[in-house]
Design an enzyme around this catalytic site. Structure first.
Site, PDB file in Angstrom:
ATOM      1  CG  HIS A  85      33.860  34.703  37.838  1.00  0.00           C
ATOM      2  ND1 HIS A  85      32.929  34.052  37.874  1.00  0.00           N
ATOM      3  CD2 HIS A  85      33.925  35.433  36.603  1.00  0.00           C
ATOM      4  CE1 HIS A  85      32.083  34.224  36.960  1.00  0.00           C
ATOM      5  NE2 HIS A  85      32.727  34.942  35.922  1.00  0.00           N
ATOM      6  CD  GLU A 101      30.911  37.756  28.826  1.00  0.00           C
ATOM      7  OE1 GLU A 101      30.644  36.678  28.736  1.00  0.00           O
ATOM      8  OE2 GLU A 101      31.553  38.297  30.039  1.00  0.00           O
TER       9      GLU A 101
END
Length: 544
Positions: free
Chosen positions: A459, A371
């Site tokens: 993803h 992140e």
């Protein structure tokens, strides 16, 4: 829960192929944009005695190749000029016409030993020859209303509680074959579900040209810093391991706070108290010991943020995510049973998970590294979170999240999120870099996802780049292609340099390959094994 966040692109750079230079740069290497018929990556000895003016001169000299449609100095604005770690001058330019920036059209120029050595990025050709309207027929307020209504109708199914996002601006948007004047509108909100949507609204008729969610996901008695004395506390993380953490003692309040003053502008960890208001309250404790079960998510978020800071500083010479020692802020206990973590553009946010599909997300060091790498990407290449550029964005976060895990030597492996995903199932993870197909992700370009779900498969298709990075590091044979591994450290150096100094917002897989080849040449020499291994790794996954 579906492991992939359901987040669709700006097609500045589609399929690319090698192409020869014009006469002024005979024998040099070029990657060609088939859509616009212009270069997207140029390398070699281009021109000497470099400066901003020299870049303009080279582009004007190659005007038939780049097709800018006018003088380069009138079409490109310098937005960045710095020296990199190798002593190269790196300049970033944005394309503009009639004071409107061209969305995603960024050019990066490299100067080595006084010589222009490479250009990367894709520009929109011949804008002055197109019937391009440069005055808007609708207002900013109308464009914002259209975007917010679309969010309510198609995304959240109710009017979201919007927060202040990036200011709305007029841009030139490359809508398929016809660039259009459009408003770029940012709609940011936390409820009913978090979102950071970017809308392209046609300035002529208000049509939604494109939209994507730029929310980068994994799948003192207040928020202000406190004055006090730096101390070291101790606590237990999500997985039950003990950690020592940097805290601050405030004699005024009589509490110890999760405020680390030893790194950059500080690392701050907040308690969301199972609400959806950010950042929450700066975490406070009475005895500097954090062993309660409620403390565990905060202990890990705080500790691992420090590890990520140390990794980027010690390995890449980067000071925090912005390169200028920005404070790192994290909120834990966000919402109730919230199954995700995300970078919202200014801070980290971690859900607690539901205890079955996920544990608290801050318990995975690779998740924290993943992140915070989205933040690094925001401040460097700015990769659009859609289609191939979005898949590169995700892959970079997987790559560096994994490298952070190896750096910290905390049970490192090539799986993503294995520590916090399905706690009741051994050997499971969100994704695998060594074997993307293990979790249903493609490991070759021929198997890429071409639909619109998940922002065009950000993803999913990241698995192709993840596999290339794994092969570059570890070596192996993939689809009959043999790759000589060069180790994790060199692999990380190459991908970092490509991300920070060569990629642009709309880079695609072929441009990433060219960027990694050039980065390896910069670091280890153009005839090195490292360069050859980069080519082998991308060949093995079908990216040319």
């Amino acid at each position: 829960m579906n492991k992939r966040a359901m987040l669709g692109a700006i097609g500045l750079a589609f399929g690319l192929m090698a192409w020869p230079f014009g006469a002024s740069a005979k024998g040099k290497s070029m990657v060609w944009n088939e859509q616009w018929k212009t270069p997207s990556f140029v390398s070699g000895s281009l021109l000497g005695r470099c400066s901003q003016e020299l870049v303009y001169r080279y582009l004007d000299q190659e005007k038939n190749t780049f097709q800018l449609g006018g003088q380069a100095r009138e079409r490109l604005s310098l937005i960045g000029n710095k020296l990199d770690e190798l002593g190269h001058t790196v300049m970033r330019f944005e394309q503009a016409i009639a004071a409107s920036l061209c969305m995603g059209a960024v050019l990066v120029a490299h100067v080595n030993d006084g010589e222009l050595s490479s250009l990367s990025g894709t520009l929109i050709p011949n804008l002055d020859k197109r019937t391009l309207k440069t005055e808007a027929a609708i207002s900013i307020q109308q464009a914002e209303m259209i975007a917010k209504q679309d969010v309510a109708d198609r995304v959240t199914k109710e009017r979201p509680a919007a927060e202040e996002g990036k200011p709305t601006r007029l841009v030139i948007y490359p809508d398929e074959e016809t660039p259009r004047l459009a408003y770029e509108v940012n709609v940011r909100f936390l409820t009913p579900v978090p979102g950071n949507w970017i809308y392209m609204i046609d300035a002529a008729d208000g049509k939604v040209l494109n939209k994507w969610n730029q929310m980068d996901e994994a799948k003192p008695g207040g928020a202000q810093p406190v004055a006090g004395t730096s101390t070291v506390g101790v606590g237990r993380g999500v997985l039950g391991d003990q950690k020592y953490i940097n805290t601050t003692y405030s004699s005024y309040y009589g509490y110890y706070y999760l405020q680390d003053n030893t790194r950059g502008s500080g690392i701050f960890t907040y308690d969301g108290r199972n609400r959806t208001v950010l950042p929450g309250s700066l975490w406070a404790d009475g005895d500097n010991q954090f062993f309660a079960s409620y403390d565990a998510a905060a202990v890990d978020a705080h500790y691992y943020a420090g590890v990520v800071y140390d990794y980027y500083k010690n390995v890449h010479g980067r000071l925090s995510y912005d390169g200028s020692n920005a404070a790192i802020r994290s909120t834990v206990h966000y919402g109730r049973g919230y199954n995700n973590a995300f970078w919202n553009g200014s801070q980290m946010v971690y859900g607690d998970g539901d205890g079955q599909t996920f544990l608290p997300f801050s318990g995975g060091i690779d998740v924290v590294g993943h992140e915070l790498t989205h933040a690094v990407t925001d401040y460097t290449a700015g990769l659009v979170y859609q289609n191939e550029s979005g898949a590169i964005n995700e892959a970079m976060s997987d790559i560096f999240g994994t490298l952070v895990e190896f750096y910290a030597n905390r049970n490192p492996d090539w799986e993503i999120g294995e520590d916090i995903y399905t706690p009741g199932v051994a050997g499971d993870a969100l994704r695998s870099m060594s074997d993307p197909a293990k979790y249903g992700d493609p490991d070759h370009y021929s198997k890429r996802y071409t639909g619109t779900q998940d922002n065009g498969g950000v993803h999913t298709n990241s698995g192709i780049i993840n596999k290339a990075a794994y092969l570059l590091s570890q070596g192996g044979v993939h689809y009959g292609v043999s790759v000589t591994g060069i180790g994790r450290d060199k692999m990380g150096k190459i991908f970092y340099r490509a991300l920070v100094y060569y990629l642009t917002p709309t880079s695609n897989f072929s441009q990433l390959r060219a960027a990694c080849v050039q980065a390896a040449a910069d670091l280890y020499g153009s005839t090195s094994q490292e360069v050859n291994s980069v080519k082998q790794a991308f060949n093995a996954v079908g990216v040319y």
